[in-house]
Design a protein around this motif. Sequence first.
Motif, PDB file in Angstrom:
ATOM      1  N   SER A 179       0.823  -1.213   0.000  1.00  0.00           N
ATOM      2  CA  SER A 179       0.000   0.000   0.000  1.00  0.00           C
ATOM      3  C   SER A 179       0.855   1.260   0.000  1.00  0.00           C
ATOM      4  O   SER A 179       0.506   2.253  -0.641  1.00  0.00           O
ATOM      5  CB  SER A 179      -0.935  -0.005   1.206  1.00  0.00           C
ATOM      6  N   TRP A 180       1.992   1.241   0.709  1.00  0.00           N
ATOM      7  CA  TRP A 180       2.841   2.434   0.736  1.00  0.00           C
ATOM      8  C   TRP A 180       3.438   2.728  -0.643  1.00  0.00           C
ATOM      9  O   TRP A 180       3.664   3.897  -0.992  1.00  0.00           O
ATOM     10  CB  TRP A 180       3.942   2.302   1.800  1.00  0.00           C
ATOM     11  N   GLN A 181       3.687   1.677  -1.436  1.00  0.00           N
ATOM     12  CA  GLN A 181       4.183   1.899  -2.793  1.00  0.00           C
ATOM     13  C   GLN A 181       3.133   2.592  -3.650  1.00  0.00           C
ATOM     14  O   GLN A 181       3.454   3.476  -4.472  1.00  0.00           O
ATOM     15  CB  GLN A 181       4.574   0.563  -3.431  1.00  0.00           C
ATOM     16  N   TRP A 182       1.866   2.231  -3.452  1.00  0.00           N
ATOM     17  CA  TRP A 182       0.788   2.865  -4.214  1.00  0.00           C
ATOM     18  C   TRP A 182       0.631   4.347  -3.853  1.00  0.00           C
ATOM     19  O   TRP A 182       0.220   5.153  -4.693  1.00  0.00           O
ATOM     20  CB  TRP A 182      -0.525   2.119  -3.989  1.00  0.00           C
ATOM     21  N   VAL A 183       0.952   4.712  -2.622  1.00  0.00           N
ATOM     22  CA  VAL A 183       0.897   6.138  -2.248  1.00  0.00           C
ATOM     23  C   VAL A 183       1.818   6.948  -3.150  1.00  0.00           C
ATOM     24  O   VAL A 183       1.431   7.979  -3.724  1.00  0.00           O
ATOM     25  CB  VAL A 183       1.284   6.337  -0.767  1.00  0.00           C
ATOM     26  N   PHE A 184       3.050   6.485  -3.307  1.00  0.00           N
ATOM     27  CA  PHE A 184       4.004   7.205  -4.147  1.00  0.00           C
ATOM     28  C   PHE A 184       3.576   7.209  -5.614  1.00  0.00           C
ATOM     29  O   PHE A 184       3.678   8.236  -6.304  1.00  0.00           O
ATOM     30  CB  PHE A 184       5.397   6.586  -4.017  1.00  0.00           C
ATOM     31  N   LEU A 185       3.090   6.073  -6.109  1.00  0.00           N
ATOM     32  CA  LEU A 185       2.690   5.992  -7.514  1.00  0.00           C
ATOM     33  C   LEU A 185       1.494   6.878  -7.822  1.00  0.00           C
ATOM     34  O   LEU A 185       1.481   7.628  -8.817  1.00  0.00           O
ATOM     35  CB  LEU A 185       2.368   4.532  -7.869  1.00  0.00           C
ATOM     36  N   ILE A 186       0.485   6.813  -6.975  1.00  0.00           N
ATOM     37  CA  ILE A 186      -0.749   7.567  -7.234  1.00  0.00           C
ATOM     38  C   ILE A 186      -0.529   9.067  -7.040  1.00  0.00           C
ATOM     39  O   ILE A 186      -1.105   9.885  -7.779  1.00  0.00           O
ATOM     40  CB  ILE A 186      -1.881   7.047  -6.327  1.00  0.00           C
ATOM     41  N   GLU A 187       0.303   9.452  -6.089  1.00  0.00           N
ATOM     42  CA  GLU A 187       0.492  10.875  -5.823  1.00  0.00           C
ATOM     43  C   GLU A 187       1.562  11.509  -6.705  1.00  0.00           C
ATOM     44  O   GLU A 187       1.573  12.727  -6.895  1.00  0.00           O
ATOM     45  CB  GLU A 187       0.831  11.076  -4.346  1.00  0.00           C
ATOM     46  N   GLY A 188       2.456  10.705  -7.276  1.00  0.00           N
ATOM     47  CA  GLY A 188       3.492  11.269  -8.136  1.00  0.00           C
ATOM     48  C   GLY A 188       3.079  11.442  -9.584  1.00  0.00           C
ATOM     49  O   GLY A 188       3.529  12.380 -10.260  1.00  0.00           O
ATOM     50  N   THR A 189       2.195  10.582 -10.077  1.00  0.00           N
ATOM     51  CA  THR A 189       1.817  10.633 -11.490  1.00  0.00           C
ATOM     52  C   THR A 189       1.146  11.944 -11.902  1.00  0.00           C
ATOM     53  O   THR A 189       1.492  12.526 -12.954  1.00  0.00           O
ATOM     54  CB  THR A 189       0.907   9.433 -11.830  1.00  0.00           C
ATOM     55  N   PRO A 190       0.180  12.479 -11.147  1.00  0.00           N
ATOM     56  CA  PRO A 190      -0.424  13.755 -11.548  1.00  0.00           C
ATOM     57  C   PRO A 190       0.589  14.897 -11.621  1.00  0.00           C
ATOM     58  O   PRO A 190       0.428  15.828 -12.416  1.00  0.00           O
ATOM     59  CB  PRO A 190      -1.463  14.017 -10.451  1.00  0.00           C
ATOM     60  N   THR A 191       1.639  14.831 -10.811  1.00  0.00           N
ATOM     61  CA  THR A 191       2.657  15.883 -10.837  1.00  0.00           C
ATOM     62  C   THR A 191       3.407  15.882 -12.162  1.00  0.00           C
ATOM     63  O   THR A 191       3.709  16.944 -12.723  1.00  0.00           O
ATOM     64  CB  THR A 191       3.644  15.684  -9.666  1.00  0.00           C
ATOM     65  N   VAL A 192       3.712  14.703 -12.671  1.00  0.00           N
ATOM     66  CA  VAL A 192       4.387  14.605 -13.967  1.00  0.00           C
ATOM     67  C   VAL A 192       3.526  15.227 -15.067  1.00  0.00           C
ATOM     68  O   VAL A 192       4.013  16.003 -15.906  1.00  0.00           O
ATOM     69  CB  VAL A 192       4.707  13.132 -14.293  1.00  0.00           C
ATOM     70  N   LEU A 193       2.249  14.923 -15.055  1.00  0.00           N
ATOM     71  CA  LEU A 193       1.335  15.489 -16.065  1.00  0.00           C
ATOM     72  C   LEU A 193       1.225  17.002 -15.919  1.00  0.00           C
ATOM     73  O   LEU A 193       1.192  17.740 -16.914  1.00  0.00           O
ATOM     74  CB  LEU A 193      -0.046  14.835 -15.924  1.00  0.00           C
ATOM     75  N   ALA A 194       1.180  17.489 -14.667  1.00  0.00           N
ATOM     76  CA  ALA A 194       1.090  18.935 -14.435  1.00  0.00           C
ATOM     77  C   ALA A 194       2.347  19.642 -14.925  1.00  0.00           C
ATOM     78  O   ALA A 194       2.282  20.777 -15.416  1.00  0.00           O
ATOM     79  CB  ALA A 194       0.869  19.210 -12.950  1.00  0.00           C
ATOM     80  N   GLY A 195       3.497  18.980 -14.803  1.00  0.00           N
ATOM     81  CA  GLY A 195       4.739  19.583 -15.275  1.00  0.00           C
ATOM     82  C   GLY A 195       4.719  19.816 -16.777  1.00  0.00           C
ATOM     83  O   GLY A 195       5.179  20.856 -17.260  1.00  0.00           O
ATOM     84  N   ILE A 196       4.184  18.871 -17.522  1.00  0.00           N
ATOM     85  CA  ILE A 196       4.074  19.033 -18.979  1.00  0.00           C
ATOM     86  C   ILE A 196       3.142  20.199 -19.310  1.00  0.00           C
ATOM     87  O   ILE A 196       3.440  21.039 -20.172  1.00  0.00           O
ATOM     88  CB  ILE A 196       3.564  17.738 -19.621  1.00  0.00           C
ATOM     89  N   PHE A 197       2.024  20.284 -18.598  1.00  0.00           N
ATOM     90  CA  PHE A 197       1.038  21.332 -18.862  1.00  0.00           C
ATOM     91  C   PHE A 197       1.581  22.718 -18.530  1.00  0.00           C
ATOM     92  O   PHE A 197       1.182  23.709 -19.144  1.00  0.00           O
ATOM     93  CB  PHE A 197      -0.225  21.054 -18.042  1.00  0.00           C
ATOM     94  N   THR A 198       2.505  22.789 -17.563  1.00  0.00           N
ATOM     95  CA  THR A 198       3.059  24.074 -17.119  1.00  0.00           C
ATOM     96  C   THR A 198       3.646  24.864 -18.276  1.00  0.00           C
ATOM     97  O   THR A 198       3.447  26.084 -18.385  1.00  0.00           O
ATOM     98  CB  THR A 198       4.140  23.839 -16.047  1.00  0.00           C
ATOM     99  N   TYR A 199       4.368  24.192 -19.151  1.00  0.00           N
ATOM    100  CA  TYR A 199       5.037  24.887 -20.255  1.00  0.00           C
ATOM    101  C   TYR A 199       4.033  25.591 -21.166  1.00  0.00           C
ATOM    102  O   TYR A 199       4.299  26.681 -21.678  1.00  0.00           O
ATOM    103  CB  TYR A 199       5.872  23.903 -21.067  1.00  0.00           C
ATOM    104  N   PHE A 200       2.894  24.986 -21.368  1.00  0.00           N
ATOM    105  CA  PHE A 200       1.914  25.536 -22.304  1.00  0.00           C
ATOM    106  C   PHE A 200       0.982  26.557 -21.640  1.00  0.00           C
ATOM    107  O   PHE A 200       0.320  27.319 -22.347  1.00  0.00           O
ATOM    108  CB  PHE A 200       1.089  24.404 -22.921  1.00  0.00           C
ATOM    109  N   TYR A 201       0.950  26.601 -20.326  1.00  0.00           N
ATOM    110  CA  TYR A 201      -0.026  27.446 -19.630  1.00  0.00           C
ATOM    111  C   TYR A 201       0.550  28.764 -19.123  1.00  0.00           C
ATOM    112  O   TYR A 201      -0.089  29.812 -19.255  1.00  0.00           O
ATOM    113  CB  TYR A 201      -0.623  26.672 -18.458  1.00  0.00           C
TER     114      TYR A 201
END
Length: 445
Positions: free
Chosen positions: A188-210
Amino acid sequence: MTMSPSITAGAEPRAEAEIDSTYKKITWRLIPFLAFLWLLAWIDRVNVGYVKLTMLDELKWSEAVYGMGAGIFFIGYFFFEIPSNLMLQKIGAKKTLMRITLGWGATCVAMAFAKTPEMFYVLRFIMGAFEAGFLPGVIVYLTYWYPSGRRAKVLSMITAASALSSVVGGPLAGNILNLMGNVGGLSSWQWVFLIEGTPTVLAGIFTYFYLTDHPKDAQWLSTREKQLVAAELERDHKAMGQREHGIFAALKDARLWLLVLVYFCIVAANATLNFYGPTLVKELGFTNPATIGWIMSGAFLLGAGAQIYNGSHSDRHREVRWHCAGAALTGVIGMLLVAFAQGGSPALVLTGLVIAVIGTSSAFPVFWQMPNRLLTGAAAAVGIALINSIANLAGFGSPFMLSAVKASTGSLTAGLYIIAAVELLAVLLILCFVPRNSQTTPKTA
């Protein structure tokens, strides 16, 4: 470090209405997104405080391993923050913030596979290195858009996300820990990192265009609106008077090092609340991770509201000294109450924890108005990064100290008294050495 007079004072009502309307438009465009990025940063930074509830037992790690891993994040901060802010000056804010966000998000995902203390330390260091420069970069970025009399309020809206991160991240992490054990063969602790880190990666890509680097480049502002912003910034620059532009001259200024020490003391208290808050709640008898998450989320929700109120109140009254010192003093009172009530009344511990979160959180947005009244240009970029990088070493020191105290005494009480004394030092330094503001004319942002 004196406040500038209201740059819109005496303006015709129509012109002032135009200016306010323009800044509302800018605020709605920039601030919610920057706050969202800061929310993600804090979720990914402090989720180890919740993961600790199961990770340590599963991997057979000691409190000392956790304390070192939680704190080493800030060593990465220390080494990479100034280079990050200098890079922002060269390549612009949106590229810098994109790089930072992508980096720490990917590192958070990689944390799911940290099975040895050494890997844990390395990844926490890398995460700190990537996140270094985010808040100082945002503070410098806001100077491109907002005059000084409007910054505390908008910065408080951004920094409030650090408190809101526990409102979102606490229950989220708690429920993942409860529900995701052994799903897909992962703990379960591994899923915390996976679930909470993935949206950050997507937000980083969006940052450049916004994001837009400067008002003059904003296609979403009219020509008239760009002119109003440029005029506001120019008047503010003149009203602020002479400020240091040179990097090396700024480093010789004793006031800069005073601010480093003040911020160090505030960060020490804040790191304690974020990294050991869940532990304090667990020791009261709350064993369900989701329940612990909800309790912490309530405390930090109140802290977020207090940040926004204190920042807005500071802008309206054009005062920073008492707003910062008073908030830190409230944090001291709460921390002392938590320490005093250890092993006694759970209600007193929780009350003290809430008071400590409210006070300590509220000091942040107001504090950051002080360096901007001392420095400008490249000196501001380096000076703000220097303050944040050195002071955030307290984020390494306080978890490490608390873990050592707990290991040797079996209790956090002595460590909490030490942290309360450190935060009290910030109050005394502000009141004794930070000059009073010469301008107190109210200004409504």
